[in-house]
Design a protein around this motif. Structure first.
Motif, short mmCIF file in Angstrom:
data_model
loop_
_atom_site.label_atom_id
_atom_site.label_comp_id
_atom_site.label_asym_id
_atom_site.label_seq_id
_atom_site.Cartn_x
_atom_site.Cartn_y
_atom_site.Cartn_z
N VAL A 289 4.33 13.43 -7.72
CA VAL A 289 4.20 14.87 -7.49
C VAL A 289 4.43 15.14 -6.01
CG1 VAL A 289 2.71 16.88 -7.62
CG2 VAL A 289 2.56 15.12 -9.39
N ASN A 290 5.45 15.95 -5.73
CA ASN A 290 5.76 16.29 -4.34
C ASN A 290 6.01 15.05 -3.50
OD1 ASN A 290 6.26 18.07 -2.25
ND2 ASN A 290 4.12 18.24 -1.66
N GLY A 291 6.68 14.07 -4.09
CA GLY A 291 7.03 12.84 -3.38
C GLY A 291 5.90 11.86 -3.21
N GLN A 292 4.76 12.13 -3.78
CA GLN A 292 3.61 11.24 -3.67
C GLN A 292 3.39 10.53 -5.01
OE1 GLN A 292 0.33 13.09 -1.12
NE2 GLN A 292 1.48 14.92 -1.72
N VAL A 293 3.15 9.22 -4.96
CA VAL A 293 3.12 8.39 -6.17
C VAL A 293 1.68 8.02 -6.51
CG1 VAL A 293 3.95 6.28 -7.25
CG2 VAL A 293 5.40 7.49 -5.59
N PHE A 294 1.30 8.25 -7.77
CA PHE A 294 -0.06 7.99 -8.21
C PHE A 294 -0.03 7.10 -9.46
CE2 PHE A 294 0.16 12.41 -6.58
CZ PHE A 294 -0.42 12.17 -5.34
N SER A 295 -0.90 6.11 -9.46
CA SER A 295 -1.04 5.20 -10.60
C SER A 295 -2.32 5.54 -11.37
CB SER A 295 -1.06 3.76 -10.12
OG SER A 295 -2.12 3.55 -9.20
N PHE A 296 -2.53 4.84 -12.49
CA PHE A 296 -3.69 5.09 -13.35
C PHE A 296 -4.54 3.84 -13.46
CE2 PHE A 296 -0.50 8.16 -14.52
CZ PHE A 296 -1.20 9.33 -14.76
N ALA A 297 -5.86 4.07 -13.55
CA ALA A 297 -6.78 2.95 -13.74
C ALA A 297 -8.07 3.52 -14.33
CB ALA A 297 -7.07 2.23 -12.43
N THR A 298 -8.93 2.63 -14.81
CA THR A 298 -10.23 3.07 -15.30
C THR A 298 -11.22 3.07 -14.17
OG1 THR A 298 -10.81 0.82 -15.91
CG2 THR A 298 -9.79 2.19 -17.62
N GLY A 299 -12.22 3.98 -14.24
CA GLY A 299 -13.23 4.02 -13.19
C GLY A 299 -14.00 5.32 -13.26
N SER A 300 -14.95 5.46 -12.37
CA SER A 300 -15.76 6.67 -12.31
C SER A 300 -15.21 7.60 -11.24
CB SER A 300 -17.22 6.31 -12.00
OG SER A 300 -17.29 5.66 -10.74
N GLY A 301 -15.54 8.89 -11.35
CA GLY A 301 -15.03 9.86 -10.39
C GLY A 301 -13.57 10.20 -10.67
N VAL A 302 -12.98 11.01 -9.79
CA VAL A 302 -11.61 11.46 -10.03
C VAL A 302 -10.57 10.45 -9.56
CG1 VAL A 302 -12.23 13.89 -9.89
CG2 VAL A 302 -11.55 12.68 -7.82
N GLY A 303 -10.95 9.47 -8.75
CA GLY A 303 -10.00 8.48 -8.28
C GLY A 303 -9.92 8.48 -6.77
N THR A 304 -8.99 7.70 -6.24
CA THR A 304 -8.83 7.58 -4.79
C THR A 304 -7.49 8.13 -4.37
OG1 THR A 304 -7.90 5.35 -5.02
CG2 THR A 304 -10.29 5.54 -4.70
N TYR A 305 -7.44 8.68 -3.13
CA TYR A 305 -6.21 9.27 -2.61
C TYR A 305 -6.04 8.87 -1.16
CZ TYR A 305 -2.93 12.76 -0.85
OH TYR A 305 -1.86 13.39 -0.26
N ASN A 306 -4.84 8.42 -0.80
CA ASN A 306 -4.51 8.04 0.56
C ASN A 306 -3.48 9.03 1.09
OD1 ASN A 306 -3.48 6.90 2.93
ND2 ASN A 306 -3.90 4.81 2.22
N GLY A 307 -3.96 9.98 1.90
CA GLY A 307 -3.05 11.00 2.40
C GLY A 307 -2.00 10.45 3.34
N GLY A 308 -2.35 9.38 4.06
CA GLY A 308 -1.39 8.82 5.01
C GLY A 308 -0.16 8.25 4.35
N SER A 309 -0.36 7.53 3.24
CA SER A 309 0.77 6.91 2.54
C SER A 309 1.26 7.76 1.38
CB SER A 309 0.36 5.53 2.03
OG SER A 309 -0.72 5.65 1.10
N GLY A 310 0.50 8.81 1.04
CA GLY A 310 0.90 9.65 -0.09
C GLY A 310 0.80 8.92 -1.41
N THR A 311 -0.24 8.10 -1.57
CA THR A 311 -0.44 7.35 -2.80
C THR A 311 -1.88 7.55 -3.26
OG1 THR A 311 -1.07 5.36 -1.60
CG2 THR A 311 1.27 5.61 -2.19
N GLY A 312 -2.16 7.18 -4.49
CA GLY A 312 -3.52 7.28 -5.00
C GLY A 312 -3.62 6.70 -6.39
N THR A 313 -4.86 6.69 -6.87
CA THR A 313 -5.14 6.17 -8.21
C THR A 313 -5.93 7.21 -8.99
OG1 THR A 313 -5.21 3.89 -7.40
CG2 THR A 313 -6.21 4.33 -9.55
N VAL A 314 -5.43 7.57 -10.17
CA VAL A 314 -6.12 8.50 -11.05
C VAL A 314 -7.06 7.69 -11.93
CG1 VAL A 314 -5.86 10.25 -12.85
CG2 VAL A 314 -4.09 10.01 -11.07
N ASN A 315 -8.36 7.99 -11.84
CA ASN A 315 -9.33 7.29 -12.68
C ASN A 315 -9.43 7.95 -14.05
OD1 ASN A 315 -10.00 5.34 -10.85
ND2 ASN A 315 -11.86 6.35 -10.12
#
Length: 586
Positions: A289-315
């Motif tokens: 989304v908007n050039g930022q790449v997000f992967s999926f994993a199991t976990g609690s909360g909404v996930g983690t996001y790294n604004g510097g690299s434009g990456t994150g994990t959707v929990n």
């Protein structure tokens, strides 16, 4: 003096004098041919500096005269249109007087009201159409210039309000606008005016008003609304307003909405598994989304996001990995980081609707990176950004003496409706300003419910509830009414009230027209003063710069005679060495 051959001193003296005289003659010729005493800095350094300053002031004064003349032309254009408006108001008062007597039937008053409303509509048309060089004069827009002072007519050489410019502020001469003359009711556009957002000034931050909480609310519209079956309407979300109360004002909200709709797009999810085939295994999926790449994993909360690299994990917070749960978790992650990612997300079943944070722009790209069937997008980019279905404005409520947010459909008719809504629930009843839509996901039709774990709160909940009677105003739109005297003449009482309403409109128009006449007189006097000032300054510049032809001609004649004499003497001096030859020849 000795008689010598090597140096003819008399010829040299005559040649020097001839050169000096010739230079003076050249200067006189230049001055007489140009008409200027000062042709270069060498002629008069101080005079040249003063002359150039005077010349610039003279040019500015002459342009100021033209500016003031343009101002007069603009005023005359506005006053001419107001003269036509005056004719319409007089006819409206005449119709109101006719309808106020009891000798006419209701059906006959309807005929009178038809013409009455036509006059109001014509006043609106004139006020909206009257412009001077592209500047609208009578639609009220002029009063917002220069922080409410109006349109500036500049004519001086500096920038002091007491000396160099006037402000022209005509006001709103439209008939059926609350900020205008307030006669007639021909505006059939659905209007929402919310007391929830108010301030003493439209430019003040909302934190300065009684309510000051940050948050989010949505705007939606329908083009197929049916008063008898409101639950069957199809709603389109226009966008989401994100409020920072310490920074945003009503003017900021208005400016955003008026840029046009937020671009939108969709992602449709299918069920994912914790491990299995490459097409549905969460470890193989990613979303851009908007050039930022997000992967999926199991976990609690909404996930983690790294604004510097434009990456994150959707929990994914459940182990069922159903399409619906994946959609909700994805929306929650995007919303929690919406300021950085650039989108708001709305989950509706297995579909995630994305809206660009910015109003009026095309938005952000949506891509499924892996070659999978777990996600599909409606389009490569968010679409329809900038569509202008409605207009926002800061409405001044004279009763409460405050500015309020007003949103109005750009298309008239009962089928075109506008609403703003809360974002307080997921899969439940949601509060709609102007009415309540009940049931799952707002009555079974997607209306824009965000997940409850979205980071922004609902600003409408924090600012207070909304009441349909106070908030949802539908001018000439079936259920609505315009609350001013002079709205119509359909009844004897309404016609009698219209007499005072039209009188007030005439007084408002005459006050503005008289102010324009006084300002025109001031501008005419200003032009006279500027002409005198330019004339006197030109005379001063002339005394410095222009040549006195009589004096310079005398100098030219003197130098011309001296040049001829010097030429003759040079010829004689050149012949004197021949005397030495006579002595040598014996």
């Amino acid at each position: 003096m000795s008689l010598v051959i090597n140096h003819n001193l008399m010829a040299m003296n005559a040649a020097r004098n001839l050169g000096s005289i010739y230079s003076d003659l050249s200067t006189s010729t230049q001055r007489l041919s140009s008409g200027l005493r000062v042709n270069s800095a060498a002629d008069d350094a101080a005079g040249l500096a003063i002359r150039e300053l005077m010349r610039s002031d003279i040019r500015v004064l002459n342009q100021g005269i033209r500016n003031a003349s343009d101002g007069i032309s603009m005023i005359q254009t506005a006053e001419g249109a107001m003269g036509v408006i005056d004719e319409k108001l007089i006819r409206m008062k005449e119709l109101a007087e006719q309808a106020s007597t009891g000798t006419y039937t209701t059906a006959q008053r309807e005929i009178m009201n038809s013409e009455y409303q036509a006059m109001a509509a014509e006043i609106d048309r004139i006020a909206n159409a009257t412009d001077f060089n592209g500047v609208k004069l009578l639609d009220g827009s002029m009063q917002y210039g220069h922080e409410g002072s109006g349109l500036k007519v500049h004519f001086g050489t500096g920038n002091e309000s007491a000396e160099d410019y006037y402000f022209i502020n005509i006001g709103d001469m439209r008939a059926t606008e609350a900020t205008g003359l307030r006669v007639g009711n021909s505006d059939d556009r659905d209007t929402l005016r919310t007391l929830t957002f108010n301030a003493t000034s439209p430019a003040d931050a909302l934190s300065e008003s009684a309510s000051s909480t940050d948050g989010l609310f949505g705007i939606r519209y329908s083009t197929d609304f049916d008063n008898e079956n409101p639950g069957n309407a199809t709603w389109n979300v226009y966008g989401y307003v994100d409020i920072d109360a310490s920074r945003d004002s009503i003017d900021d909200i208005v400016a955003d909405i008026n840029k046009g709709a937020q671009a939108s797009g969709t992602i449709t999810m299918t069920a994912l598994s914790g491990g299995g085939s490459a097409t549905d295994d969460i470890s193989t999926q990613s979303l851009t989304v908007n050039g930022q790449v997000f992967s999926f994993a199991t976990g609690s909360g909404v996930g983690t996001y790294n604004g510097g690299s434009g990456t994150g994990t959707v929990n994914l917070t459940t182990t069922s990995y159903s399409a619906t749960s994946v959609a909700w978790d994805t929306a929650a992650f995007l919303n929690a980081n919406s300021a950085s990612i650039g989108v708001h997300a709305v989950a509706d079943g297995a579909t995630v609707h994305l809206f660009a944070n910015e109003w009026g722009e095309e938005g952000n790209s949506i891509n499924t990176v892996s070659a999978s069937t777990a996600m599909s997008t409606g389009a490569a980019t968010l679409e329809n950004g900038g569509d202008k279905q409605m207009t926002a404005s800061a409405y001044y409520d004279e009763v409460n003496e405050e500015y309020e947010l007003q949103i109005q459909m750009n298309v008239g008719g009962e089928t075109h409706q506008v609403q703003i809504f809360n974002l307080t629930t997921m899969n439940g009843t949601s509060d709609i300003v102007g009415g309540v839509i009940s049931g799952t996901s707002m009555g079974g039709t997607w209306g824009g419910v965000l997940p409850t774990n979205d980071a922004p709160t609902s600003v409408l909940t924090d600012y207070g509830s909304a009441d349909e009677t106070d908030e949802w105003i539908q001018a000439q739109n079936g259920a609505g009414e315009t609350n001013w005297a002079g709205a119509d003449i359909l009844t004897q009482t309404a016609a009698q009230e219209a007499l005072s309403g039209v009188d007030a409109a005439i007084n408002k128009k005459d006050t503005a027209r008289a102010a324009l006449g006084a300002l025109q007189n001031r501008l005419e006097n200003t032009i006279t003063n500027l002409q005198i000032q330019a004339e006197n300054l030109q005379a001063a510049e002339s005394r410095i710069s222009d040549v006195d032809v009589a004096t310079e001609m005398t100098t030219f004649t003197k130098n011309n005679i001296l040049a001829q004499a010097a030429t003759a003497m040079l010829a004689q001096a050149n012949s004197l060495p021949r005397l030495a030859l006579q002595l040598l020849g014996g």
